[in-house]
Design a protein around this motif. Sequence first.
Motif, PDB file in Angstrom:
ATOM      1  N   LYS A  65       0.850  -1.187   0.000  1.00  0.00           N
ATOM      2  CA  LYS A  65       0.000   0.000   0.000  1.00  0.00           C
ATOM      3  C   LYS A  65       0.888   1.240   0.000  1.00  0.00           C
ATOM      4  CE  LYS A  65      -3.805  -2.166   2.396  1.00  0.00           C
ATOM      5  NZ  LYS A  65      -4.666  -2.165   3.561  1.00  0.00           N
ATOM      6  N   PRO A  66       0.506   2.266  -0.739  1.00  0.00           N
ATOM      7  CA  PRO A  66       1.332   3.483  -0.757  1.00  0.00           C
ATOM      8  C   PRO A  66       1.287   4.168   0.605  1.00  0.00           C
ATOM      9  CG  PRO A  66      -0.685   3.798  -2.016  1.00  0.00           C
ATOM     10  CD  PRO A  66      -0.650   2.353  -1.599  1.00  0.00           C
ATOM     11  N   ALA A  67       2.435   4.701   1.021  1.00  0.00           N
ATOM     12  CA  ALA A  67       2.516   5.422   2.299  1.00  0.00           C
ATOM     13  C   ALA A  67       1.817   6.764   2.138  1.00  0.00           C
ATOM     14  CB  ALA A  67       3.969   5.624   2.686  1.00  0.00           C
ATOM     15  N   PRO A  68       1.114   7.220   3.190  1.00  0.00           N
ATOM     16  CA  PRO A  68       0.446   8.518   3.086  1.00  0.00           C
ATOM     17  C   PRO A  68       1.478   9.627   2.940  1.00  0.00           C
ATOM     18  CG  PRO A  68       0.258   7.633   5.311  1.00  0.00           C
ATOM     19  CD  PRO A  68       0.906   6.577   4.467  1.00  0.00           C
TER      20      PRO A  68
END
Length: 108
Positions: A94-97
């Motif tokens: 998942k992409p990091a915020p």
Amino acid sequence: MASENLVTQESYNPNHLLDILIERLNLKNDAALSRALEVAPPVISKIRHRRLPVGASMLIRMHEVSTMSVRELRDLMGDRRTKYRLSDAQGKPKPAPAQPAGDKPANS
């Protein structure tokens, strides 16, 4: 999805697989097979009537009880697929915020 496509294939025949298992394990009927596989009798009935596909966990259980290879079990039911495709989303991190430029990390 993938199991629905398999169920609609003409070569897919779970009855053949179940019949061979009954014969190899020297069982009398589907009820005895369900006891050997430690599943509820309606599960065998649903597989036989093509309302439930033979899933991975069922194949593994059949392998454990019969000592037949999973490939051989899949061949007996007419599953000739050699590759399984995963969606592009599976297995990707998942992409990091994103943090605004002026914010500092919380641990400093």
